[in-house]
Design an enzyme around this catalytic site. Structure first.
Site, PDB file in Angstrom:
ATOM      1  N   HIS A 158       0.834  -1.203   0.000  1.00 44.70           N
ATOM      2  CA  HIS A 158       0.000   0.000   0.000  1.00 44.70           C
ATOM      3  C   HIS A 158       0.868   1.252   0.000  1.00 44.70           C
ATOM      4  O   HIS A 158       0.561   2.237  -0.670  1.00 44.70           O
ATOM      5  CB  HIS A 158      -0.904   0.011   1.232  1.00 44.70           C
ATOM      6  CG  HIS A 158      -1.914  -1.093   1.244  1.00 44.70           C
ATOM      7  ND1 HIS A 158      -2.893  -1.194   0.285  1.00 44.70           N
ATOM      8  CD2 HIS A 158      -2.095  -2.131   2.088  1.00 44.70           C
ATOM      9  CE1 HIS A 158      -3.642  -2.258   0.560  1.00 44.70           C
ATOM     10  NE2 HIS A 158      -3.180  -2.848   1.631  1.00 44.70           N
ATOM     11  N   GLU A 215      -6.434 -11.789 -21.485  1.00 40.66           N
ATOM     12  CA  GLU A 215      -5.502 -11.943 -20.361  1.00 40.66           C
ATOM     13  C   GLU A 215      -5.058 -13.389 -20.151  1.00 40.66           C
ATOM     14  O   GLU A 215      -4.197 -13.643 -19.315  1.00 40.66           O
ATOM     15  CB  GLU A 215      -6.155 -11.458 -19.071  1.00 40.66           C
ATOM     16  CG  GLU A 215      -6.621 -10.019 -19.102  1.00 40.66           C
ATOM     17  CD  GLU A 215      -7.439  -9.666 -17.880  1.00 40.66           C
ATOM     18  OE1 GLU A 215      -6.838  -9.206 -16.898  1.00 40.66           O
ATOM     19  OE2 GLU A 215      -8.671  -9.860 -17.905  1.00 40.66           O
ATOM     20  N   ASP A 253      -1.725  -9.851 -16.291  1.00 38.97           N
ATOM     21  CA  ASP A 253      -2.186 -11.230 -16.083  1.00 38.97           C
ATOM     22  C   ASP A 253      -1.756 -12.146 -17.222  1.00 38.97           C
ATOM     23  O   ASP A 253      -1.475 -13.329 -17.001  1.00 38.97           O
ATOM     24  CB  ASP A 253      -3.707 -11.272 -15.924  1.00 38.97           C
ATOM     25  CG  ASP A 253      -4.138 -11.128 -14.463  1.00 38.97           C
ATOM     26  OD1 ASP A 253      -3.369 -11.535 -13.578  1.00 38.97           O
ATOM     27  OD2 ASP A 253      -5.235 -10.602 -14.214  1.00 38.97           O
ATOM     28  N   CYS A 313      -3.738  -2.341 -22.330  1.00 38.31           N
ATOM     29  CA  CYS A 313      -4.031  -1.538 -21.141  1.00 38.31           C
ATOM     30  C   CYS A 313      -3.196  -1.962 -19.948  1.00 38.31           C
ATOM     31  O   CYS A 313      -3.329  -1.394 -18.868  1.00 38.31           O
ATOM     32  CB  CYS A 313      -5.521  -1.586 -20.790  1.00 38.31           C
ATOM     33  SG  CYS A 313      -6.106  -3.205 -20.272  1.00 38.31           S
TER      34      CYS A 313
END
Length: 543
Positions: free
Chosen positions: A188, A429, A453, A500
């Site tokens: 994080h 993916e 992925d 993307c």
């Protein structure tokens, strides 16, 4: 001069004095108490104060780094309110007649060890969160409100590690960079650092007992190197590069408003990836041609129940209106794997990356899917909106999606709600989707390649595992050949294909993607102008 090699979290060069941040060594003593009920009340009041602090941190982070990144503080609030955690603390106080500090510290150790021992990587990460919330409660119990890091001048922060709550409290105007001994690129804190735009290194093997406050240093966020007391030659080289980077940023501003067309006339769609509405300002600032990936799952994260149709509609509507006719591609929820929502009730999975996630949840729980589709179709009347479905592997999945979408259209028509029929695309993916991309292309309006992925599944490497960084190779020849196959099959069917995933922002591959015939690149807002520069300077006929 001392030189330390770490891992870069965010690029750039910082030169200045060091501030060594070391947390107080908290020694919690076990003390017998006579007034057990009073100690329970003392704990409850401390917990309430900590919860209030987390709420204030959430509001601050919301303004500075957006809803998606601020969500960690809501997660901490949820963990602080967890029945199991609180019952453990209260039980220790009652049964052992001990002070609240000891009960909190014991519960923290027990729970963090429990999470760390789990096989699931997402749950392992919760060990650090338990320690963070426990440390906050202990600080309150000790009579402190949690001192913020304040500086009289700009500094490079050097620390063993930084919790998200510590990172978000940094005065960005006075932080040149931060360097930590521990941490991961997917933590994080790392995400917050990238969003805040602070040059940062993690995993830097520097001895904090040797470093000292006000020591002169330099951070190279591009190579991941920390220099303590850099020599004149090294310092001058870093200053020269720092000046070059500033000049490049100024030059890139001149590219605003230019079309994304190569020298030989090939036009590229250059879009931005975003996580929530607060990222729209960055999209505008960097002159992206549209939004190629709106990660709708962040609407679901950081809350304790499903977002309603109306809540989602208002968000999608605002984004579509704000983009004023520019393309907005919204990905349906991609919950699962490393993005978990407790209220979904998915349960423990042996391999969550290959488990119940993304489109699989939508097709197995159509009531959730239809709520989102209704909101998306309603918002389509307010702009140029398209829908993209993640993790497709089979033709039947697309056909089932179409059936559900048809039901939504009929329901909206019956109720007199205005909508358009947005373009429907899929993310490629999985290797399975690549191999049947010729058939898939006949069913949809566009392809968007999720290289993160796709790389993970093609190379059989867990992209969340820092121990496997050397094996996770996004530009592996197999991945590059798959991209070419996808683009070729898309064009054969008369549809466009874009990228993307993170690979789309790799400027060393931009010319190769253009030569492959990639039609669209969707990247972080800050990567738009650097890519535009390369596109304008490229002649695909000579590649």
């Amino acid at each position: 001069m001392q030189e330390y090699q770490g891992k870069a979290v965010f690029g750039g060069i910082a030169i200045g004095k060091i501030f060594v941040y070391q947390k107080d060594e908290r020694r919690v003593k076990r003390t017998k108490v006579d007034d057990v009920e009073g100690e329970l009340i003392r704990y409850q009041e401390a917990r309430e104060t900590a919860d209030k602090q987390l709420g204030e941190l959430y509001e601050k982070a919301l303004l500075e780094v957006g809803e998606a990144n601020a969500a960690i503080f809501q997660i901490h609030q949820m963990m602080l309110g967890d029945d199991d955690y609180n019952e453990s603390v209260e039980n220790i106080i009652r049964t052992q007649s001990v002070n609240a500090e000891y009960a909190v510290a014991s519960t923290s150790d027990n729970f963090s060890q429990m999470f760390a021992a789990m096989d699931d990587e997402y749950m392992q990460a919760r060990a650090a969160d338990v320690k963070d919330i426990s440390e906050r409660v202990l600080t309150v119990l000790g009579g402190s409100d949690g001192n913020k890091m304040t500086f009289s001048e700009s500094v490079i922060i050097l620390a063993d590690d930084l919790a998200p709550s510590e990172t978000v409290q940094l005065d960005k105007e006075k932080v040149l960079a931060f360097v930590t001994v521990h941490g991961t690129v997917n933590s994080h804190t790392a995400i917050l650092a990238r969003t805040m735009g602070i040059p940062a290194l993690i995993g830097t093997p520097v001895d904090l007992s040797v470093a000292r406050n006000n020591q002169f240093a330099a951070v190279d966020g591009n190579t991941g190197i920390l220099y303590l007391e850099p020599d004149d030659e090294t310092l001058q080289g870093l200053k020269d590069r720092q000046q070059e980077e500033q000049e490049k940023r100024e030059m890139l501003k001149l590219l605003r408003g230019r079309e994304n067309v190569t020298i030989d006339g090939k036009e590229i769609m250059l879009y931005a990836n975003i996580g929530d509405m607060k990222d729209l300002a960055a999209v505008m600032q960097n002159d992206a041609g549209g939004i190629g990936l709106f990660r709708s799952e962040f609407i679901y994260l950081g809350r304790d129940n499903y977002p309603t149709e109306e809540e989602q509609f208002q968000i999608y509507k605002t984004v579509a209106e704000t983009m004023a006719g520019k393309k907005v591609i919204i990905r349906t929820l991609d919950i699962g794997a490393d993005k978990q929502c407790e209220y979904f009730g998915i349960g423990q999975e042996e391999n969550p990356a290959m488990g119940l996630r993304a489109i699989r949840i939508c097709l197995m729980r159509p009531e959730i899917f239809k709520t989102q589709l209704r909101a998306l179709y309603r918002a389509s009347a307010y702009g140029n909106l398209a829908i993209m479905y993640p993790l497709i592997s089979n033709l039947w999945e697309i056909r089932r999606i179409k059936e559900i979408a048809k039901e939504v259209e009929q329901e909206l028509t019956l109720t007199g709600i205005e909508f358009t029929r947005p373009q429907q695309g899929i993310m490629i993916e999985t290797p399975a989707a690549v191999m049947i991309s010729e058939e898939l292309a006949k069913e949809v309006d566009f392809f968007s390649i999720g290289t993160n992925d796709l790389t993970q599944y093609t190379l059989a490497v867990d992209r969340q595992n820092p121990e496997l960084d050397a094996f996770y190779e996004p530009n592996h020849p197999a991945v590059m050949r798959m991209i070419q196959m996808i683009v070729d099959n898309a064009h054969k069917a008369g549809i466009w294909a874009g990228i993307c995933g993170e690979l789309g922002a790799d400027t060393t591959l931009t010319k190769e993607f253009l030569a492959m015939g990639v039609d669209e690149l969707s990247v972080s807002p800050g990567s738009v102008l650097p890519l535009r520069k390369i596109i304008l300077e490229t002649d695909t006929r000579s590649i």
